[in-house]
Design an enzyme around this catalytic site. Structure first.
Site, mmCIF file in Angstrom:
data_model
loop_
_atom_site.group_PDB
_atom_site.id
_atom_site.type_symbol
_atom_site.label_atom_id
_atom_site.label_comp_id
_atom_site.label_asym_id
_atom_site.label_seq_id
_atom_site.Cartn_x
_atom_site.Cartn_y
_atom_site.Cartn_z
ATOM 1 N N HIS B 15 0.841 -1.196 0.000
ATOM 2 C CA HIS B 15 0.000 0.000 0.000
ATOM 3 C C HIS B 15 0.881 1.252 0.000
ATOM 4 C CE1 HIS B 15 -0.457 1.279 4.530
ATOM 5 N NE2 HIS B 15 0.759 0.871 4.302
ATOM 6 N N HIS B 42 3.002 -4.786 4.130
ATOM 7 C CA HIS B 42 2.865 -5.320 5.485
ATOM 8 C C HIS B 42 2.285 -6.731 5.455
ATOM 9 C CE1 HIS B 42 3.697 -1.434 7.344
ATOM 10 N NE2 HIS B 42 2.808 -0.867 6.567
ATOM 11 N N HIS B 81 -1.893 -10.711 -1.090
ATOM 12 C CA HIS B 81 -1.015 -10.575 -2.249
ATOM 13 C C HIS B 81 -1.531 -9.538 -3.243
ATOM 14 C CE1 HIS B 81 1.037 -13.980 -0.522
ATOM 15 N NE2 HIS B 81 2.022 -13.824 -1.373
ATOM 16 N N GLU B 125 -1.131 -3.775 11.743
ATOM 17 C CA GLU B 125 -0.330 -3.420 10.575
ATOM 18 C C GLU B 125 1.095 -3.921 10.816
ATOM 19 O OE1 GLU B 125 -1.105 0.275 8.069
ATOM 20 O OE2 GLU B 125 0.668 0.830 9.215
#
Lengths: 135, 135, 135, 135, 135, 135
Positions: B15, B42, B81, B125
């Protein structure tokens, strides 16, 4: 302020999920592999969360030696290296799901605590599946 | 008594934190390294906390096979993924902060659960940064 | 006696497994979901295991401040919040599998250590998949 | 350089430590609570450590999809939700101590791996008790 | 085959890194914050790795009850809730670095084990810093 | 919806449980080994749980860089590698039980947060003993 003290205990036990009053087929449908008639088992981890005011004398909500002793007697010594279904009267008529085990532990520990304390029980069946009980 | 069942899932994703309507400078100021245009990533861990009464028939709050399947379909298969910004429509117009990801997961899972259940989502996270969403 | 000191570091990064000289089809067959052209990512954990004699003066094999600084510079600052394929020259021509990342880190850290030390690198890609490199 | 890839699996099982050819008294003396005739159980965690050269084509020592599949078939599906003593022929005549379980798993996994690989098995019976087997 | 049994113990202790024969300035330069004259402390975790053949009678490398008792007496009862520098004669003339503590524990445990066993000690000072000793 | 962001910090410190106005005997009776006059110590882990609305501009409840900095200054730098009783004025007249340490940290962090946020502090003294404070 609400202060909570948490203490961990553990026990290793065998169990089986099923109801005597259901057919093997129904038990298999609902409980799947957990209905193995020869049992399977888990390393259960228990957290007792005890909430109350801090005693200004000691700085403790509850002396952890007392809480540790309650967990040893009411949880570890009662359930460790046992077959929950066969050895533990609490589950002779109660299906030992994680939910029901946690409720049983909640009642056993609550019963030994001063009524001024609030209690929450968190029970890990595995590190992916766990339950909490609070009244 | 309030009983809660918790089940864990995970997904590994890329991200980037930024807003299209902000300049690169402003994005850098607010989001720092998280605004790398080439993305970072992450291992996200998700806990779904489902609360409700114990079904006296089964001893379950909710059959974990059902909850596991919801998490597989709504969380793992959707986000694992993947590049959250580029591959996942939920974040085409929404900055994928941990907070926003957790809210999106809350809505996706809540939508598949019987309305009698309360839900809390905890999203890790990293093991130092995590968020919780509850309605 | 063989004494080993271990220090942990971490970095969060995006990556993609593929070879430029293979077709998309072959990349998909071999690398599956890891070949997402938009990347995915991980929280990588790195352990540097440094072995050598205890310095009788200090009681240290190696001053952890030194080892910590090497890991910060050679691992964390180089790879954290980066896209391994796009941002890190070490992987411009090398597929960033866990194995290859660990070999790269091994060489980077070994190069900064006094030659009297033996080194082992353990790299966690997830807590279910990890690799070790030792020379 | 020696490169090792590690993959984790798990299974939840019941077991009992005892020898049929010993008296109950001797079994109790040697195995204590672990000799509960009604069994107890554990969440077993298994790590397979596979060592070999990195394939320069793929950057893999071994494709983790293959290792994951071997562990699923040879370990998880064989032992999960089972009673090791009653359901698993590997332990009909072998006491299922952590040591013996790890040796059995070592042989099962080694047998499915290309002979070029070295193997180590680490088996956690609890997070305080675990064993390693290497040939 | 080489079989290793690992058992964990722990102790919570205060310590300070310094040498009496060095000036305060030199101690500060080398040991930094760890040279606080009023001490600081850690939750130490110890793993004893004991290697040897499996006893075909019991299926044990070593009875864990014995190893547990050795660790309780030689490690936990000796060091738990102690100031290593002030209360523990092992460190009256030895700087209690993680390396030196691990060597001391290695010798204490080795001394109580049958000589047929190999021993490795892993000592965690924190979950980011740990050491191993093997002879 | 209630959104909570959690950030972890840690510090390693020595402490002793006792009251100056009690006799050594009474301190021993109430605090046991924790009343070692030479102190013992712990690796403390702190979680700050900060609740509030998501800022629609940033997608953050609170910028983690800010929360991280507050925890560094108010918790880590204040208590790390310190003797809580001897070095930290917060505990000159307050017994540094886990409960009292958590209350002190609660106040220190709350004081630096915008008043719109709710705060909960979880403090781990060990991974078996921990406390929570919420106002």
């Amino acid at each position: 302020m609400k202060i909570t003290v948490i203490r961990k205990a553990h026990f290793n036990a065998a169990h089986r999920l099923y109801r005597k009053d259901w057919s093997m087929e129904k038990n298999d449908t609902v409980f799947g592999l957990c209905n193995n008639p020869n049992f399977h088992g888990h390393n259960y981890e228990v957290e007792a969360h005890v909430s109350g005011p801090i005693d200004p004398e000691t700085g403790f909500v509850i002396d952890l030696k007392i809480l540790k002793e309650i967990l040893k007697k009411e949880v570890h010594d009662r359930f460790d290296h046992k077959n929950l279904n066969e050895d533990c009267e609490e589950f002779f008529e109660l299906n030992p799901t994680a939910e029901n085990i946690a409720v049983v532990i909640y009642k056993l520990v609550k019963n030994k605590l001063d009524s001024k304390f609030d209690l929450k029980i968190r029970l890990y069946e595995t590190n992916r599946n766990f339950v909490e009980v609070v009244a």
